[in-house]
Write a protein that holds these residues in place. Sequence first.
Motif, short mmCIF file in Angstrom:
data_model
loop_
_atom_site.label_atom_id
_atom_site.label_comp_id
_atom_site.label_asym_id
_atom_site.label_seq_id
_atom_site.Cartn_x
_atom_site.Cartn_y
_atom_site.Cartn_z
N VAL A 1 0.84 -1.19 0.00
CA VAL A 1 0.00 0.00 0.00
C VAL A 1 0.88 1.25 0.00
N PHE A 2 1.88 1.26 0.88
CA PHE A 2 2.78 2.42 0.99
C PHE A 2 3.49 2.69 -0.33
N HIS A 3 4.08 1.65 -0.92
CA HIS A 3 4.85 1.85 -2.15
C HIS A 3 3.94 2.18 -3.33
N ARG A 4 2.71 1.73 -3.31
CA ARG A 4 1.76 2.10 -4.37
C ARG A 4 1.51 3.61 -4.32
N PHE A 5 1.37 4.16 -3.13
CA PHE A 5 1.22 5.61 -2.99
C PHE A 5 2.47 6.33 -3.46
N LYS A 6 3.64 5.85 -3.03
CA LYS A 6 4.89 6.52 -3.35
C LYS A 6 5.15 6.53 -4.85
N MET B 1 -10.64 -7.88 4.39
CA MET B 1 -9.89 -6.89 5.17
C MET B 1 -10.72 -5.63 5.37
N LYS B 2 -10.39 -4.93 6.44
CA LYS B 2 -11.00 -3.64 6.74
C LYS B 2 -9.93 -2.56 6.63
N LEU B 3 -10.32 -1.42 6.09
CA LEU B 3 -9.40 -0.30 5.92
C LEU B 3 -9.95 0.92 6.64
N SER C 1 -5.44 -6.68 -6.01
CA SER C 1 -6.52 -5.86 -6.55
C SER C 1 -7.16 -5.01 -5.46
N TYR C 2 -7.25 -5.56 -4.25
CA TYR C 2 -7.80 -4.79 -3.13
C TYR C 2 -6.83 -3.70 -2.69
N ILE C 3 -5.55 -3.96 -2.79
CA ILE C 3 -4.56 -2.93 -2.48
C ILE C 3 -4.71 -1.77 -3.46
N GLU C 4 -4.82 -2.10 -4.74
CA GLU C 4 -5.00 -1.07 -5.76
C GLU C 4 -6.28 -0.28 -5.53
N GLN C 5 -7.37 -0.98 -5.22
CA GLN C 5 -8.64 -0.31 -4.99
C GLN C 5 -8.60 0.56 -3.74
N SER C 6 -7.93 0.08 -2.70
CA SER C 6 -7.87 0.85 -1.46
C SER C 6 -7.09 2.14 -1.66
N VAL C 7 -6.01 2.11 -2.45
CA VAL C 7 -5.26 3.33 -2.74
C VAL C 7 -6.15 4.35 -3.44
N GLN C 8 -6.93 3.89 -4.41
CA GLN C 8 -7.85 4.79 -5.11
C GLN C 8 -8.92 5.34 -4.17
#
Length: 404
Positions: A154-159, A237-239, A287-294
Amino acid sequence: MMHLLRLIYSSAFLYALLVVPCYGVWLEGEGQARIIDGQVDTARQQAIQAALITLMYRGGASVKSLQVVKSGVLETDELTVRTNGEVYDMKLLVETIKEDQIVVKVAADIFPLNSCEKDSYAKTLFVGPFQLQKREHAQLGGIYRTPEEVSRRVFHRFKQNSKRVDARHLMTQQIALDGRYSHDLESQMLTFARSLSEKFDVQYILFGQIVDMSSYNETSTNLLGISDTVKQRNFQMKLFVIDGINGETVLRKNYGSNREWPFDVTMKFDVTGETFWSSDYGKLIDSYIEQSVQDVEDSLYCRQSLAKVVGIYNGQVVINIGRVNGVRKGDKFELVRQQYLMHLDGGLKGPIFNADNTQLTVVSVQSDRAVLSTQRYSEMANIQIRDVLVAVNQDPFALDDSIN
């Protein structure tokens, strides 16, 4: 300055193919520019800017700068006007050169902010750990480190990809929580949010919980009466995202589904390796990591940035956001006062922010810091470390004199 005006008014024409009130609005438009001394690349950039400027006026928003990324072709870091929308993505569709003129057709994904009066600064974010609710769920495959790897990704997707969020710190180590209230992770993290915000110099705190990685057998029977059993595995997972300054949850969201787990029960995985992430189960998590970043980007976009005073020297103020966040010389901020209310249970609730008449102007900008000065030196007596400043909205269509 006259060159900038000529650039704006030389925009050829544009037409909108899609105007839908949603998170992103794809618009198509055309622009042209003159090729001078054979400088095709320069003319191309000017033509694209000409088309985008006009699109931004149609996009309906209020931001101060524009970032356009065209992989391998064009990278434009700033435009010549304070436009009324943010180009989140851009595609160069068609390019035509005729004599000394270049005409381009572009498609731009504009984030419309008609109802969003907040600033456009990239929000500062702390990416915290994802708690594993039931450790026994990770026994199959030995994927006990999945929470840490989810946080890291998640962190590196943002960066790597985000222009709207400034992810400043990553923590994968689990935070010691009261086990009696493990079911209520959000309320426990709310108690940590303010201290994390101050310690790591951010406004927003992201964390999560992996609720379910259990497996089960699913049996199906075909028309011939032959049964087939496959092992399925859940992922839920919960965010959560908390405003560490306001002390409130700004996003809570659940993600969940299942995929086949075709591996032998004795097989162990390294969750940092390609084998795990190339599997259907790994792709589901990704895919959930990508969606959560968005989702985080969308939820924070229209929220107001709260800048913290981190230093005072020589009659000037230093705040904890800077060039990376979109702050520019000449931007104006206003001091706000924090007031806490006593809750019925004896604790403090709030804070409530009240605007102060003290206004400051950015005089210099660094990567993650900005230096501001007040109009009157006597106003410095009102400002202390950890005070909060908010951006003063300015005319979104004003020409930017700082760009030549």
